[in-house]
Design a protein around this motif. Structure first.
Motif, PDB file in Angstrom:
ATOM      1  N   GLU A   6     -16.561 -34.453 -45.613  1.00  0.00           N
ATOM      2  CA  GLU A   6     -17.182 -33.135 -45.537  1.00  0.00           C
ATOM      3  C   GLU A   6     -18.697 -33.263 -45.653  1.00  0.00           C
ATOM      4  OE1 GLU A   6     -15.726 -31.118 -49.459  1.00  0.00           O
ATOM      5  OE2 GLU A   6     -13.949 -31.883 -48.467  1.00  0.00           O
ATOM      6  N   PHE A  62     -22.106 -30.545 -61.911  1.00  0.00           N
ATOM      7  CA  PHE A  62     -21.840 -31.343 -60.719  1.00  0.00           C
ATOM      8  C   PHE A  62     -22.884 -32.442 -60.568  1.00  0.00           C
ATOM      9  CE2 PHE A  62     -20.979 -31.430 -55.975  1.00  0.00           C
ATOM     10  CZ  PHE A  62     -19.600 -31.566 -56.057  1.00  0.00           C
ATOM     11  N   ALA A  97     -25.427 -26.090 -54.280  1.00  0.00           N
ATOM     12  CA  ALA A  97     -24.430 -26.435 -55.296  1.00  0.00           C
ATOM     13  C   ALA A  97     -23.447 -27.492 -54.782  1.00  0.00           C
ATOM     14  CB  ALA A  97     -23.668 -25.170 -55.706  1.00  0.00           C
ATOM     15  N   GLY A  98     -23.960 -28.438 -54.020  1.00  0.00           N
ATOM     16  CA  GLY A  98     -23.051 -29.413 -53.427  1.00  0.00           C
ATOM     17  C   GLY A  98     -21.961 -28.688 -52.671  1.00  0.00           C
ATOM     18  N   MET A  99     -22.341 -27.590 -52.047  1.00  0.00           N
ATOM     19  CA  MET A  99     -21.336 -26.744 -51.405  1.00  0.00           C
ATOM     20  C   MET A  99     -21.002 -27.263 -50.012  1.00  0.00           C
ATOM     21  SD  MET A  99     -21.148 -22.649 -50.746  1.00  0.00           S
ATOM     22  CE  MET A  99     -20.412 -22.210 -52.322  1.00  0.00           C
ATOM     23  N   THR A 100     -19.722 -27.480 -49.805  1.00  0.00           N
ATOM     24  CA  THR A 100     -19.250 -27.974 -48.520  1.00  0.00           C
ATOM     25  C   THR A 100     -19.331 -26.869 -47.478  1.00  0.00           C
ATOM     26  OG1 THR A 100     -17.783 -29.531 -49.602  1.00  0.00           O
ATOM     27  CG2 THR A 100     -17.240 -28.935 -47.323  1.00  0.00           C
ATOM     28  N   GLN A 145     -11.325 -28.300 -59.589  1.00  0.00           N
ATOM     29  CA  GLN A 145     -12.224 -27.241 -60.047  1.00  0.00           C
ATOM     30  C   GLN A 145     -11.976 -25.998 -59.197  1.00  0.00           C
ATOM     31  OE1 GLN A 145     -16.450 -27.984 -59.854  1.00  0.00           O
ATOM     32  NE2 GLN A 145     -16.922 -26.083 -60.934  1.00  0.00           N
ATOM     33  N   ASP A 200     -15.070 -34.161 -55.572  1.00  0.00           N
ATOM     34  CA  ASP A 200     -16.051 -34.824 -54.721  1.00  0.00           C
ATOM     35  C   ASP A 200     -16.418 -36.217 -55.265  1.00  0.00           C
ATOM     36  OD1 ASP A 200     -16.153 -31.905 -54.533  1.00  0.00           O
ATOM     37  OD2 ASP A 200     -17.739 -32.211 -53.075  1.00  0.00           O
ATOM     38  N   TYR A 213     -22.374 -31.268 -47.222  1.00  0.00           N
ATOM     39  CA  TYR A 213     -22.988 -30.193 -48.011  1.00  0.00           C
ATOM     40  C   TYR A 213     -24.105 -29.523 -47.220  1.00  0.00           C
ATOM     41  CZ  TYR A 213     -20.953 -32.696 -52.044  1.00  0.00           C
ATOM     42  OH  TYR A 213     -20.116 -33.327 -52.926  1.00  0.00           O
ATOM     43  N   ARG A 253     -15.859 -20.479 -45.315  1.00  0.00           N
ATOM     44  CA  ARG A 253     -17.034 -19.923 -46.009  1.00  0.00           C
ATOM     45  C   ARG A 253     -18.054 -19.355 -45.025  1.00  0.00           C
ATOM     46  NH1 ARG A 253     -17.351 -25.057 -50.090  1.00  0.00           N
ATOM     47  NH2 ARG A 253     -15.872 -24.280 -51.636  1.00  0.00           N
ATOM     48  N   GLY A 306     -11.984 -22.872 -56.967  1.00  0.00           N
ATOM     49  CA  GLY A 306     -12.794 -22.403 -55.841  1.00  0.00           C
ATOM     50  C   GLY A 306     -13.427 -23.486 -54.987  1.00  0.00           C
ATOM     51  N   THR A 307     -13.032 -24.733 -55.198  1.00  0.00           N
ATOM     52  CA  THR A 307     -13.654 -25.830 -54.444  1.00  0.00           C
ATOM     53  C   THR A 307     -12.768 -26.300 -53.289  1.00  0.00           C
ATOM     54  OG1 THR A 307     -12.649 -27.487 -55.886  1.00  0.00           O
ATOM     55  CG2 THR A 307     -14.825 -26.668 -56.519  1.00  0.00           C
ATOM     56  N   THR A 308     -13.367 -27.109 -52.441  1.00  0.00           N
ATOM     57  CA  THR A 308     -12.598 -27.693 -51.344  1.00  0.00           C
ATOM     58  C   THR A 308     -11.555 -28.671 -51.896  1.00  0.00           C
ATOM     59  OG1 THR A 308     -14.445 -29.233 -51.091  1.00  0.00           O
ATOM     60  CG2 THR A 308     -14.322 -27.434 -49.524  1.00  0.00           C
ATOM     61  N   PHE A 363     -18.781 -21.819 -60.196  1.00  0.00           N
ATOM     62  CA  PHE A 363     -18.837 -22.163 -58.779  1.00  0.00           C
ATOM     63  C   PHE A 363     -18.165 -21.067 -57.943  1.00  0.00           C
ATOM     64  CE2 PHE A 363     -17.379 -24.147 -54.858  1.00  0.00           C
ATOM     65  CZ  PHE A 363     -18.559 -24.719 -54.424  1.00  0.00           C
TER      66      PHE A 363
END
Ligand code: GLN
Length: 252
Positions: A206, A39, A93-96, A141, A182, A208, A101, A143-145, A76
């Protein structure tokens, strides 16, 4: 016999000394960051090491704790479970940060504004806007938003890949119509592949944040403190410049 006893006592003394040594606070604290190094520029491999924007922020957290930073690179989609089972201490992890979540993890304050964008193949005319995604083959990808967003498109056939890179390859090879991912990683992919381009229309707004285990209130407080501190003392801007090569963007 006498000799054996003295050797034994020597060994005993050595073992005792060693256990004293390690017991005497010489053990350095470690803190484990979980991420998915696919990422760029947030986390990616360089010379066999995980580097990136998120890694720099994690280093500041480790510094604050006086701990050594260990990075666990994984899928991820495995990150949240790894956090819940305490295999890792936090996710960067650039996680939104989203409600879904937040049922499983606690999020820090937001540290980056992001969006989902559409990447298309320049040679294909099938997708020119968000509305055109209907009924199309969309790569994302797992499991991502981006995956959630693509699945909400009417009649779309969503193909989930292990990495954004794999999705982009299929797009460049004409196997799918679009990739939803993203914005910042999208720009990196496009800069390295002249067959693809990003559409102007953004799909989402969004933000992170860093995720910690629900039980780890103290770590959450420290992470928030660090984010606030680096935003105030200019270190955040330095990290930003290091990975984006320009001043922080103004909202358009
Ligand atoms: N921001 C997206 C999400 O949270 C993608 C993150 C990633 O692929 N590392 O799902």
């Amino acid at each position: 016999m006498k000799k054996i006893t003295s050797i034994l006592s020597l060994v005993l003394i050595a073992v005792l000394a060693m256990s004293l040594f390690t017991g005497c606070g010489d053990k350095k604290k470690v803190i484990v960051m979980g991420t998915n190094a696919e990422f760029e520029p947030f986390e990616y491999m360089q010379g066999g090491k995980v580097v990136g924007f998120d890694v720099e922020i994690a280093k500041k957290v480790a510094e604050k704790l006086g701990a050594e930073l260990i990075i666990e690179n994984m899928q991820f989609a495995s990150l949240i479970t790894s956090l819940e089972t305490k295999k890792i201490d936090f996710i960067a992890a650039g996680m939104t940060n989203n409600e879904e979540r937040a049922k499983q993890v606690n999020f820090s304050m937001d540290y980056f504004t992001a969006s989902q964008v559409i990447i298309v193949n320049k040679e294909s005319d099938s997708v020119n806007s968000k509305a055109d995604l209907e009924g199309k083959k969309i790569g994302v990808q797992l499991g991502t938003t981006g995956e959630t967003e693509a699945k909400s498109v009417e009649g779309a056939e969503v193909k989930s890949y292990d990495t954004g890179y794999a999705a982009v390859l299929d797009l460049a090879n004409g196997k799918i119509d679009a990739v939803v991912i993203d914005q910042e990683p999208a720009e990196k992919f496009v800069s390295k592949n002249d067959k693809i381009q990003i559409l102007d229309e953004e799909l989402t707004k969004e933000a992170y944040a860093i995720a910690v285990n629900k039980e780890d209130e103290e770590l959450l407080a420290t992470i928030n403190e660090v984010i606030k501190e680096i935003q105030e003392n200019g270190e955040y801007d330095k990290i930003y410049e290091q990975f984006f090569g320009k001043e922080e963007k103004e909202e358009e």
